[in-house]
Write an enzyme that holds these catalytic residues in place. Sequence first.
Site, short mmCIF file in Angstrom:
data_model
loop_
_atom_site.label_atom_id
_atom_site.label_comp_id
_atom_site.label_asym_id
_atom_site.label_seq_id
_atom_site.Cartn_x
_atom_site.Cartn_y
_atom_site.Cartn_z
CG ASN A 1 -0.36 -0.11 2.52
OD1 ASN A 1 0.76 -0.59 2.65
ND2 ASN A 1 -1.07 0.32 3.54
CD GLU B 1 2.32 -0.16 10.39
OE1 GLU B 1 1.14 -0.56 10.53
OE2 GLU B 1 2.77 0.31 9.34
CB CYS C 1 -1.93 0.22 8.47
SG CYS C 1 -0.49 1.26 8.23
CD GLU D 1 8.44 0.88 10.77
OE1 GLU D 1 8.85 -0.28 10.59
OE2 GLU D 1 7.67 1.47 9.98
#
Length: 470
Positions: free
Chosen positions: A139, A240, A274, A449
């Site tokens: 994505n 993640e 997400c 991150e």
Amino acid sequence: GRWVKAAAAFPVRDPASGAELARVADCGVAEAQAAVRAAYEAGAAWSAVAAKERGVLLRKWYNLMIENKDDLAKIITAENGKPLKEAQGEILYSASFLDWFAEEARRTYGDIIPSPAKDRRLLVLKQPVGVAAIITPWNFPSAMITRKVGAALAAGCTVVVKPAEDTPLSALALAELANQAGIPAGVYNVIPCSRQQAAAVGEVLCTDPLVAKISFTGSTATGKILLRHAAGTVKRVSMELGGHAPFIVFDSADVDKAVAGALASKYRNSGQTCVCSNRFLVQKGIHDAFVEKFAQAIEKELRVGNGFEEGITQGPLINEKAVEKVKRHIEDAVSQGASIVTGGKSHSYGKNFFEPTLLSNVTTGMLCTQEETFGPLAPVIKFNTEEEALAIANSANVGLAGYFYSRDPAQIWRVAEHLEVGMVGINEGMLSSVECPFGGVKQSGLGREGSKYGIDEYLEIKYVCFGGLQ
């Protein structure tokens, strides 16, 4: 540092038309092992490069991304389908991680600890973990790589990247630019593979004893498999994983701003992010006004079509499986009493296109409120009290992002502190930023991150006791 042929190749297709864009080397177990070995053998020299020089090379890579930003964006739109304007935004966001970590390379500070004994000096060093295996999703085929790789290379680690099978071209384009920037051979390695090879390649990356670290972005289910594999050699892991973001609109909210935030949060990348909102909780006092204005905004501002066409805001979903999930969530909700306010069906443009959809009269027993849809579906649940909204929002076993709109200062503090998520957007529908830590709680993952915290995922802490100092 060199292009290698594999025994087989697999097609990369345009999700908008189904046309074949390219054929890419289908790497398997042998190629994965070779890439890990190359990264391991390059590791000692790379970690010995001065942090300042590593930063200089990352900055060169960043500059090349900016010079080639239009071509890189076209690659994203071709293989991912997102509108070209969004792809251009992703490239700038992606490049910004190289820029950020070019500076952070020099800031991996250690510590001097006051000693309890006069003849000792106590120090803490930070050192690179070693080879990092980077497994990324489709994505954000560029930004999910640089957010991990920028931190890893800045820390002195070498990497093996396994990009998603749907979108390997962006990873390979980054490899070409890394080479041009002077990143040494073996420091940045890419092993594209087909869906059929993905499980075996992933297992190699998670079990090879030469790999010290796994960083994965993707589904919670796949993350759990990788965690089990990584446990055998006790690797450092950051994950993640899936989200199920609540978007809460309280009676005190500015409805127009909430609608604008909802539109941006939900329908970016056709709902395939997400952190996009998956459950809209709207307080009863403004529920009807919000739904009406949200529907008007969807119909007025969103336009479905090929991402290369001017003015398009909604490209295709990544594949037919993604479309089927959206359909299943809508059918389930309608069968239980939900109402389709706008959208609700496949778009005439093509098999992977779906109309931006808004549902009302949604209840917490429906699939769309229990699973992450990952598509252009906005289900609205009416609630009465703040306590009720928080209970619904926190009922999920994941917690990546959460959003809410309110103009009550006391409520803002209460809700921000009680939402069980890793990131909170207050009166804001877009929260990702290179300067800020990205990650979730519960089954949304491990670690962070980006930001000043991101590089720590690739560093070990070493305590040094220097004794005998009379």
